[in-house]
Design a protein around this motif. Structure first.
Motif, mmCIF file in Angstrom:
data_model
loop_
_atom_site.group_PDB
_atom_site.id
_atom_site.type_symbol
_atom_site.label_atom_id
_atom_site.label_comp_id
_atom_site.label_asym_id
_atom_site.label_seq_id
_atom_site.Cartn_x
_atom_site.Cartn_y
_atom_site.Cartn_z
ATOM 1 N N GLU A 1 19.397 -56.435 -65.348
ATOM 2 C CA GLU A 1 20.805 -56.672 -65.018
ATOM 3 C C GLU A 1 21.695 -56.543 -66.261
ATOM 4 O OE1 GLU A 1 23.626 -60.252 -63.317
ATOM 5 O OE2 GLU A 1 21.517 -60.232 -62.753
ATOM 6 N N VAL A 2 21.246 -57.092 -67.387
ATOM 7 C CA VAL A 2 22.022 -57.000 -68.625
ATOM 8 C C VAL A 2 22.156 -55.537 -69.048
ATOM 9 C CG1 VAL A 2 21.972 -57.501 -71.103
ATOM 10 C CG2 VAL A 2 21.561 -59.325 -69.463
ATOM 11 N N ARG A 3 21.054 -54.798 -68.976
ATOM 12 C CA ARG A 3 21.121 -53.382 -69.364
ATOM 13 C C ARG A 3 22.047 -52.622 -68.417
ATOM 14 N NH1 ARG A 3 19.663 -48.311 -69.286
ATOM 15 N NH2 ARG A 3 19.079 -47.310 -71.242
ATOM 16 N N ASP A 4 21.937 -52.875 -67.123
ATOM 17 C CA ASP A 4 22.823 -52.225 -66.146
ATOM 18 C C ASP A 4 24.286 -52.567 -66.418
ATOM 19 O OD1 ASP A 4 20.622 -51.091 -64.912
ATOM 20 O OD2 ASP A 4 20.615 -52.499 -63.222
ATOM 21 N N ASP A 5 24.560 -53.824 -66.784
ATOM 22 C CA ASP A 5 25.930 -54.233 -67.115
ATOM 23 C C ASP A 5 26.457 -53.457 -68.316
ATOM 24 O OD1 ASP A 5 25.969 -56.056 -65.035
ATOM 25 O OD2 ASP A 5 25.660 -57.819 -66.325
ATOM 26 N N LEU A 6 25.617 -53.274 -69.326
ATOM 27 C CA LEU A 6 26.037 -52.521 -70.504
ATOM 28 C C LEU A 6 26.352 -51.067 -70.138
ATOM 29 C CD1 LEU A 6 23.539 -53.918 -73.157
ATOM 30 C CD2 LEU A 6 26.030 -54.237 -73.135
ATOM 31 N N THR B 1 28.109 -49.730 -76.653
ATOM 32 C CA THR B 1 27.190 -48.662 -77.049
ATOM 33 C C THR B 1 26.186 -49.173 -78.075
ATOM 34 O OG1 THR B 1 28.905 -47.022 -76.619
ATOM 35 C CG2 THR B 1 27.081 -46.314 -77.999
ATOM 36 N N ASN B 2 26.672 -49.962 -79.032
ATOM 37 C CA ASN B 2 25.789 -50.541 -80.039
ATOM 38 C C ASN B 2 24.782 -51.490 -79.396
ATOM 39 O OD1 ASN B 2 24.842 -51.146 -82.708
ATOM 40 N ND2 ASN B 2 26.023 -53.033 -82.630
ATOM 41 N N ALA B 3 25.243 -52.347 -78.481
ATOM 42 C CA ALA B 3 24.342 -53.284 -77.808
ATOM 43 C C ALA B 3 23.279 -52.538 -77.003
ATOM 44 C CB ALA B 3 25.128 -54.231 -76.911
ATOM 45 N N LEU B 4 23.676 -51.467 -76.315
ATOM 46 C CA LEU B 4 22.706 -50.683 -75.545
ATOM 47 C C LEU B 4 21.686 -50.021 -76.476
ATOM 48 C CD1 LEU B 4 21.787 -49.683 -72.784
ATOM 49 C CD2 LEU B 4 23.360 -47.752 -73.049
ATOM 50 N N ARG B 5 22.144 -49.526 -77.617
ATOM 51 C CA ARG B 5 21.229 -48.929 -78.600
ATOM 52 C C ARG B 5 20.225 -49.980 -79.083
ATOM 53 N NH1 ARG B 5 20.827 -49.393 -83.691
ATOM 54 N NH2 ARG B 5 22.876 -50.340 -83.962
ATOM 55 N N LEU B 6 20.731 -51.179 -79.387
ATOM 56 C CA LEU B 6 19.838 -52.265 -79.813
ATOM 57 C C LEU B 6 18.845 -52.615 -78.704
ATOM 58 C CD1 LEU B 6 22.417 -54.566 -81.636
ATOM 59 C CD2 LEU B 6 20.618 -53.178 -82.706
ATOM 60 N N PHE B 7 19.326 -52.651 -77.475
ATOM 61 C CA PHE B 7 18.465 -52.948 -76.329
ATOM 62 C C PHE B 7 17.344 -51.916 -76.244
ATOM 63 C CE2 PHE B 7 17.055 -53.362 -72.024
ATOM 64 C CZ PHE B 7 17.302 -54.673 -71.673
ATOM 65 N N GLY C 1 20.926 -66.004 -78.181
ATOM 66 C CA GLY C 1 20.895 -66.965 -77.080
ATOM 67 C C GLY C 1 21.094 -66.270 -75.743
ATOM 68 N N LYS C 2 20.262 -66.640 -74.816
ATOM 69 C CA LYS C 2 20.272 -66.041 -73.482
ATOM 70 C C LYS C 2 21.602 -66.275 -72.771
ATOM 71 C CE LYS C 2 17.654 -66.173 -69.164
ATOM 72 N NZ LYS C 2 16.471 -66.759 -68.510
ATOM 73 N N GLU C 3 22.090 -67.512 -72.793
ATOM 74 C CA GLU C 3 23.337 -67.813 -72.079
ATOM 75 C C GLU C 3 24.483 -66.968 -72.612
ATOM 76 O OE1 GLU C 3 24.331 -71.946 -71.666
ATOM 77 O OE2 GLU C 3 22.277 -72.463 -71.127
ATOM 78 N N ARG C 4 24.588 -66.847 -73.925
ATOM 79 C CA ARG C 4 25.661 -66.042 -74.526
ATOM 80 C C ARG C 4 25.533 -64.583 -74.108
ATOM 81 N NH1 ARG C 4 29.625 -65.094 -77.967
ATOM 82 N NH2 ARG C 4 29.475 -63.698 -79.750
ATOM 83 N N LEU C 5 24.342 -64.042 -74.155
ATOM 84 C CA LEU C 5 24.147 -62.634 -73.809
ATOM 85 C C LEU C 5 24.379 -62.366 -72.321
ATOM 86 C CD1 LEU C 5 21.087 -61.774 -76.058
ATOM 87 C CD2 LEU C 5 23.439 -60.945 -76.316
ATOM 88 N N MET C 6 24.085 -63.346 -71.477
ATOM 89 C CA MET C 6 24.333 -63.145 -70.053
ATOM 90 C C MET C 6 25.834 -63.116 -69.761
ATOM 91 S SD MET C 6 21.257 -65.143 -68.160
ATOM 92 C CE MET C 6 21.437 -64.285 -66.616
ATOM 93 N N VAL C 7 26.615 -63.903 -70.503
ATOM 94 C CA VAL C 7 28.062 -63.934 -70.323
ATOM 95 C C VAL C 7 28.717 -62.763 -71.061
ATOM 96 C CG1 VAL C 7 30.160 -65.248 -70.856
ATOM 97 C CG2 VAL C 7 28.137 -66.420 -69.984
ATOM 98 N N PHE C 8 28.211 -62.439 -72.242
ATOM 99 C CA PHE C 8 28.804 -61.409 -73.097
ATOM 100 C C PHE C 8 27.689 -60.499 -73.618
ATOM 101 C CE2 PHE C 8 30.770 -60.107 -77.207
ATOM 102 C CZ PHE C 8 31.867 -59.457 -76.677
ATOM 103 N N PRO C 9 27.220 -59.550 -72.783
ATOM 104 C CA PRO C 9 26.076 -58.718 -73.168
ATOM 105 C C PRO C 9 26.296 -57.870 -74.414
ATOM 106 C CG PRO C 9 26.688 -58.337 -70.862
ATOM 107 C CD PRO C 9 27.701 -59.250 -71.441
#
Length: 138
Positions: free
Chosen positions: A27-32, A93-99, A115-123
């Motif tokens: 879901e996080v990757r799809d959001d990005l 784009t940077n976050a997706l590259r890191l992912f 932190g999981k909570e932070r990344l779920m709110v702000f991927p």
């Protein structure tokens, strides 16, 4: 993010958080990916609006100063929106590259888990809350 012995992806969490599930990571990757597409479209739309505003700014000598001021204000606002969208696109784009390279979830400043909570709110986050707050105070 690392791969476990069985090939599954593992993103770090804070001590009081549950591990990521495969569904949450997908879901996080799809959001990005969605955010990247949305921001690219927003930039194209805003750039078209800027073109129109720049064209209006060159029409006819002797324009009313209030109209010129209004056009300049709109152009500045539109330029600010484009720059903001570009910044968010770069973050996503940077976050997706890191992912995709297995480095997602680690703070780029202190190397601790974001932190999981932070990344779920702000991927798009690449810093933990503490480091981000420190940066914003500067």
């Amino acid at each position: 993010m690392t791969k476990t012995a069985d090939g599954e992806v593992s993103v770090p969490v804070l001590a009081d958080e549950e591990p990521w599930t495969a569904e949450e990571l997908a879901e996080v990757r799809d959001d990005l990916v969605f955010d990247i597409g949305r921001m690219e479209r927003a930039i194209r739309t805003a750039e078209k609006g800027l073109e129109r505003l720049f064209d209006e700014g060159t029409e006819g000598a002797g324009r009313d100063p209030a109209d010129v001021g209004s056009t300049n204000f709109e152009r500045d606002q539109e330029m600010s929106l484009v720059q903001n969208a570009r910044d968010m696109l770069d973050q996503a784009t940077n976050a997706l590259r890191l992912f995709d390279t297995g480095q997602y979830g680690w703070c780029e400043v202190c190397s601790e888990p974001i932190g999981k909570e932070r990344l779920m709110v702000f991927p798009r986050a690449t810093m933990c809350v503490t480091c981000k707050q420190r940066e914003e105070r500067r």
